[in-house]
Design an enzyme around this catalytic site. Sequence first.
Site, PDB file in Angstrom:
ATOM      1  N   ASP A 198      20.940  43.074  33.903  1.00  0.00           N
ATOM      2  CA  ASP A 198      20.802  43.010  32.437  1.00  0.00           C
ATOM      3  C   ASP A 198      22.401  43.083  32.057  1.00  0.00           C
ATOM      4  OD1 ASP A 198      19.837  42.705  29.834  1.00  0.00           O
ATOM      5  OD2 ASP A 198      18.357  44.210  29.776  1.00  0.00           O
TER       6      ASP A 198
HETATM    7  C1  NOJ Z   1      20.351  42.935  26.852  1.00  0.00           C
HETATM    8  C2  NOJ Z   1      18.484  42.753  26.788  1.00  0.00           C
HETATM    9  O1  NOJ Z   1      18.060  44.010  27.293  1.00  0.00           O
HETATM   10  C3  NOJ Z   1      18.020  41.518  27.515  1.00  0.00           C
HETATM   11  O2  NOJ Z   1      16.522  41.543  27.280  1.00  0.00           O
HETATM   12  C4  NOJ Z   1      18.640  40.350  27.038  1.00  0.00           C
HETATM   13  O3  NOJ Z   1      17.971  39.087  27.850  1.00  0.00           O
HETATM   14  C5  NOJ Z   1      20.231  40.554  27.427  1.00  0.00           C
HETATM   15  N1  NOJ Z   1      20.706  41.523  26.654  1.00  0.00           N
HETATM   16  C6  NOJ Z   1      20.963  39.313  27.229  1.00  0.00           C
HETATM   17  O4  NOJ Z   1      20.864  38.952  25.772  1.00  0.00           O
END
Ligand code: NOJ
Length: 729
Positions: free
Chosen positions: A247
């Site tokens: 993530d």
């Molecule tokens: C953080 C989030 O937890 C995730 O769901 C997302 O895909 C990413 N940022 C990218 O934006």
Amino acid sequence: MTLEEKVGQLVQYSAGQPTGPGTGRTDYDSMIRKGEVGALFNITTAREVNVYQRIAVEQSRLRIPLLFGLDVIHGFRTEFPIPLGLASSWDPQLVERAARVAAREASASGIRWTFSPVVDIARDARWGRMAEGSGEDPYLGSAMASAYVRGYQGTRLDAADSIAACPKHFVGYGAAEGGRDYNSVELSEHTLRQFYLPPFHAAVDAGAATLMGAFNSLNAVPASANPFTLRQILRTEWGFQGVVDSDWTSVAELVAHGIANDGAAAARKAFLGGVDMDMASSLYHDHLAQLVRSGEVPEARVDEAVRRVLRVKFALGLFEHPYSDEVKEAAAMLRPESLTLARTAAEQSFVLLKNSASPGGAPILPLSTETRTIALIGPLADDQNNMLGSWAARGRAEDVVTLRAALTQKLGVDGLRYAKGTEIIGGSDDQIADAVRTAEQADVVILALGEDAPAMTGEAASRAHLGLPGRQQQLLEKIVATGKPVVLLLFSGRPLTMPWAFEHVPAVVAAWFPGVQAGPALLRALFGEVNPSGKLVVSWPRAVGQEPLYYNALNTGRPAGNIDLTRPPKNGDEKFVSRYIDVPNSPQFPFGYGLSYSNYQYGQPRLSKEQLSAGALNDELCAGGRASNAAVEVSADVTNTGTRAGEETVQLYVRLQGTSVALPVRALSGFQRVTLTPGETKKVTFTVGPDAFAFWNDQNKFAVEPARVTIWVSPDSSSGSEATLQIVK
Ligand code: NOJ
């Protein structure tokens, strides 16, 4: 490939609007030219995609195309209801079709990878990301997980309009302590396997090309460096061949977690833990090659990860067709059939929570077409931006038809009185007074209240108070005091605790955030052109203190049973049970609940067998069988006793007792949507096989054990009559 070029394939940066804290890198052109980047995200137009792609394909040594990703969560330009709303349809085919539309639009803009579906089990309404997923149940969550994957990836990943799915966040993210986003998670292996992993497994089985690790620690091991979940379960047990993405900066966050003291250690632990690609933290970029040279990371492991990334790029056909057709892009957006589907999806997402009679009359909803004047009041009645939900990809407020716009079109300006009443947060006494005057001039009041989607739902939007924000409760009470019939439409990314409203307002609809077709869909539901059929996918709490609240809980050794929990305990029998002394254990509305303008009557469930054999069921389980000789047929008659045709989601629940570990008081094991005309009865039959009876047992195995089985066929998780059978050795 040089080592640096290999590492480059494992590096991903955000080159558009950031969706996380900044990482300081912006020199994308030169990095891409040097082959130091494998994927970019947060870019949203074909033109921008092509600019970067040209650098990769025409100016880098190996000409490997970039993979472009984006959070396409519930639509790209045609915004559908938020996933919690989509799941409330209990209609996986609908979800698949919505995901297909999202894929068509996203791919037309050069986006071939979505960070979706969110398949986190969400048992706690404080957690803002409940809005992004399919609720609290692993069975329904699995059905939705595979529907999204099928929709995004289509029948062939290399079709120009297919995009790679990325189920997330692996794993346990929804179980954040206290419902506080990013917080630590403790889950026993039983709970993990029984409840949290199944939707991921379903997404992997449906062929998901990639998967995203989570931010949280799981039993003290950060999920982004957890070889037990990422390697043992995902790769060895499930055979997942796709790419594991981190993530946003979750590799760097291993330092804050406390399992790495510098960036190099974080990169090593994440990579060896099973994360192939580093989203945004830049640590693979900075350290992975050196870690290979120093012998801390075997190059063979880098090769494996690179192969996985390249395989996804090949599968998507990016080597043959790296560019996106800028001329065709616009025509793919907001197509009439996409908008029709968005309206249908919104209609199916609404959950009618309450619909009682106005004094001496029929239920308030549907509104009579004779209604002369309607007062539309509330901060969400005419708010285009909020209807888009918390992750709107390329959704635009101007594409949204609000309820006010739709009602004005239907009733004309004379038939509709509008007052904002208050802001979502803030507002003034004058606004409220104006709304009261507006209400007094009308036959019926529609109140549109709720949360601010981007600010109060989704990522980093946990709430400790779950009532109506700002002065909305005050507005609600003042409007109800006018004595006018009130219909309350709740726009939210979670259930809101508002017992006063459920007691005093005659009609309440959970509308979630319905997307671009919010207004037309609400209008059709309010006037009965469609019969509401949505059902809750999360238990609706009475009070925040009940959270985490979920229907598939264990019985405990001291269940409250039939004790009246609405008053404090009067004696030891009432006191020393698992209860609160100040609120009932039960939810305001249970999982699976939702009314319609019809009534459905359920007959007694009938079973084709009184006994099943654990041995035969286990044989079937090992053979991967679902419908089998070892299964039982469960059927029940369902009758529409109302005066309107409707669609009812008939639910099947199972309870097992006498097993080696304690299992939930009920577990959803099947559901079917049936259409019933007035007076019509249909026999609804479920084939219940090994999957419904197997569980993660005290031997750390999925298996069926001898048990007493109770089965319900019911309209929700807390009602219905039961039938029993035995599973014998
Ligand atoms: C953080 C989030 O937890 C995730 O769901 C997302 O895909 C990413 N940022 C990218 O934006």
